[in-house]
Write an enzyme that holds these catalytic residues in place. Structure first.
Site, PDB file in Angstrom:
ATOM      1  N   SER A 161       5.465   5.383   0.366  1.00  0.00           N
ATOM      2  CA  SER A 161       4.946   4.094   0.826  1.00  0.00           C
ATOM      3  C   SER A 161       5.926   3.457   1.811  1.00  0.00           C
ATOM      4  O   SER A 161       6.350   4.106   2.764  1.00  0.00           O
ATOM      5  CB  SER A 161       4.687   3.203  -0.397  1.00  0.00           C
ATOM      6  N   ASP A 326      -5.796   7.892  -2.141  1.00  0.00           N
ATOM      7  CA  ASP A 326      -5.029   6.751  -1.623  1.00  0.00           C
ATOM      8  C   ASP A 326      -5.806   6.094  -0.480  1.00  0.00           C
ATOM      9  O   ASP A 326      -6.049   6.726   0.544  1.00  0.00           O
ATOM     10  CB  ASP A 326      -3.667   7.259  -1.132  1.00  0.00           C
ATOM     11  N   HIS A 359      -2.926   5.022  -4.378  1.00  0.00           N
ATOM     12  CA  HIS A 359      -1.622   4.953  -3.719  1.00  0.00           C
ATOM     13  C   HIS A 359      -0.476   5.220  -4.709  1.00  0.00           C
ATOM     14  O   HIS A 359       0.504   5.876  -4.377  1.00  0.00           O
ATOM     15  CB  HIS A 359      -1.469   3.574  -3.085  1.00  0.00           C
TER      16      HIS A 359
END
Lengths: 385, 208
Positions: A161, A326, A359
């Protein structure tokens, strides 16, 4: 670690770890133009640096992460570090082989210099006077940390991320100091939708009456409602629709509708719990700073908007990993990174991991995912690799 | 190592120029790319859809991009590779003709290998009223990935139709390479066909 009776932790955990504070005495010029004459970084390390100093791995954390990436802080510590599934003896980031460095980024709220620490000039917490830092600033600060630790070149810089953003920036800004770049569940920059979610999170905090323009420390309060809302919103984006459906569906706490606004559906209860527990451990000003760093990230910007030109600077080999479920940073975003790397002629591999959670899957020990990480990292110590 | 290599891959190793840039569509476990990197200093990427193969490539240090070649090569720029290679996968594509066109757009040269459906073993099986199961077509009709099989003659018709220039051709059977008998009756004797192609109007492709 040798006596199983004294060690309550699994054999593949690094066990008890101790954070330490490293003081960077050199001035750091930030993207916003301001200069921090000194700053402090909270750091944990696992494993040991080899004689050639060639086995160091830097862990870059995401929005709410910190330096406590693996292990436990005490014998009765209930929860291990945030990436315990991935870091430890025999794990993909194998502490028997690598010297692993994790830090709390500048602007954080877990001990590194940030809005909630004392500004030595005023003797008060920085609060809203803390500069807005960028991913580039973090990477500069991390490079200074590497100097302090005597690490001229990382074997690998890795992160998921927002952590993946730092990885990409490392490869561009310090090409000679990083041999391998592993960017997981990342994106080349935020989309309008991504920024929109961040803006709502910020507005939630900024409009909380207890925010006091960021000076809430002096008022002895915390803008907990705003921060809680921000986290609840964030959580929705970390999970896939499918995962929420599977986990909560339309399950209710009781069978009847109560015709009021109390918690009724399980998903409401979950979000409130996540929001509340976040308020207890996170600083609202840091949350604002982190979301701005996300929004500003765009390494192509200084290269005429062309990411492949940016990557021509890089020398590292890359691994890019995305997850099918995601939607925050979808596989298509990772493919943008891969395309730019291919156009720049860089070495890159890309794995698309079949996943359900969303995610947050980058934190999960999915076998397919960990096999890729393990397989890639196992080659990073080879001569000439 | 070359002795253990599949014959069509070994031959590609001889065709490909040293230090060239290559894209291998359906690269499997990366055998060809590893061979070319070792023997020819070739750099490039493999595209692969199977996660097991992707993991093996990563474990071998081969650049691999997990993707479905049937989705096209839109992420790759025109003429960005010296060679785009596809070995024994053309017949498994949704639209082999479009894939070859894309290969010729992205690469200055394309190399394809495919099992020849005109080979005598295939014809023999069909003459007996059976779907062929041969060394190069080992699957049964119900579990084969091969949906667009063709013969050497069919493929050459397509090349002529699209104006693809055949720069080189080699026809192999299971043990032998390109001997006089195969050259005489390619469509009957060749088990595997290997073509090096160039797009019409592209005269500056590399030939090695």
């Amino acid at each position: 670690m040798n006596d199983p009776h004294s060690d309550p932790f699994p054999a593949d955990s690094v066990g008890i770890v101790e954070p330490r504070k490293i003081v960077i005495q050199r001035p750091l010029t930030l993207d916003c133009g301001r200069v921090l004459p000194r700053h402090e970084l909270m750091v944990e390390t696992y494993g040991s640096l080899n004689i050639a100093r060639s086995n160091a791995v830097l862990i870059c954390h995401a929005l709410s992460g910190d330096h406590h990436a693996a292990g436990y802080h005490s014998a009765d510590d209930r929860k291990p570090g945030w990436w315990e599934t991935c870091i430890g003896p025999g794990k993909p980031i194998d502490t028997n082989r690598f010297f692993v460095v994790a830090l709390n980024n500048l602007g954080g709220c877990r001990g590194s210099t940030g809005p909630s620490t004392l500004n030595l000039d005023t003797g008060k917490p920085w609060g809203p006077d803390f500069p807005i830092v960028t991913v580039r600033d973090w990477v500069r600060s991390q490079a200074m940390l590497a100097d302090e630790l005597g690490i001229a070149q990382w074997a690998t810089v890795i992160g998921g991320s927002l952590g993946g953003f730092q990885v990409l920036q490392w490869a561009i800004d310090y090409p000679a100091r990083i041999r391998h770049a592993v960017a997981i569940a990342a994106a080349p920059k935020l989309s309008a939708q991504n920024i929109a979610f961040n803006e709502i999170a910020r507005q939630a905090i900024l409009s909380d009456p207890e925010f006091h323009g960021g000076h809430f420390y002096e008022h002895g309060v915390v803008p907990s409602r705003g921060l809680k809302l921000a986290r609840m919103l964030g959580h929705i984006t970390y999970l896939s629709d499918e995962a929420m459906r599977a986990k909560f569906g339309r399950m209710q706490k009781s069978e009847q509708f109560s015709f009021n606004f109390d918690v009724e559906f399980e998903v409401e209860s979950y979000l409130r719990y996540q929001g509340q527990s976040f308020v207890e451990r996170f600083d609202a000003n840091t949350y604002l700073v982190m979301t701005k760093a996300l929004d500003y990230f765009d390494p192509a910007r200084e290269f005429g908007g062309d990411l492949s030109t940016a990557f021509r600077q890089a020398q590292a080999r890359f691994l890019v990993v995305a997850f099918t479920s995601d939607w925050r940073f979808s596989p298509a975003r990772s493919r943008e990174i891969v395309k730019a790397l291919v156009d720049a002629g860089r070495d890159v591999s890309y794995a698309l991991v079949d996943s359900q959670l969303g995610h947050d899957d980058f934190l999960m020990p999915l076998p397919e995912y960990h096999r890729i990480l393990r397989g890639y990292l196992s080659r990073t110590l080879e001569a000439g690799a | 190592m070359t002795a253990m290599l599949r014959p069509d891959l070994a031959l590609i190793g001889e065709w490909v120029g040293p230090n060239s840039r290559i894209l291998d569509l359906g690269c499997g476990d990366g055998t060809l790319l590893a061979h070319l990197a070792r023997t020819r200093g070739v750099r490039g990427y493999g595209l692969e859809i199977d996660p097991e193969n992707v993991a093996r490539c990563v474990e071998s240090g081969i650049n691999v991009i997990e993707t479905d070649v049937d989705d096209g090569l839109k992420d790759f720029r025109d003429g960005s590779f010296d060679y785009v290679v596809m070995t024994q996968a053309l017949q498994a594509m949704q639209r082999p003709d479009r894939v070859v066109s894309e290969m010729l757009r992205v690469g200055r040269t394309a190399i394809v290998t495919f099992p020849n459906f005109g080979q005598w073993r295939v014809r023999l099986a069909l003459a007996r009223g059976r779907m062929p199961v041969t060394p190069s077509l080992p699957e049964q009709w119900y579990d084969t990935p091969n949906i667009h099989l063709c013969t050497v003659a069919d493929f050459e018709d397509l090349c002529a139709l699209r104006g693809w220039k055949v720069l080189r051709r080699s026809l192999l059977d299971h043990e032998r390479r390109d001997d006089w008998a195969i050259r005489l009756m390619p469509n009957l004797l060749a088990e595997v066909a290997i073509y090096m192609l160039q797009a019409p109007g592209n005269g500056n492709g590399r030939r090695e």
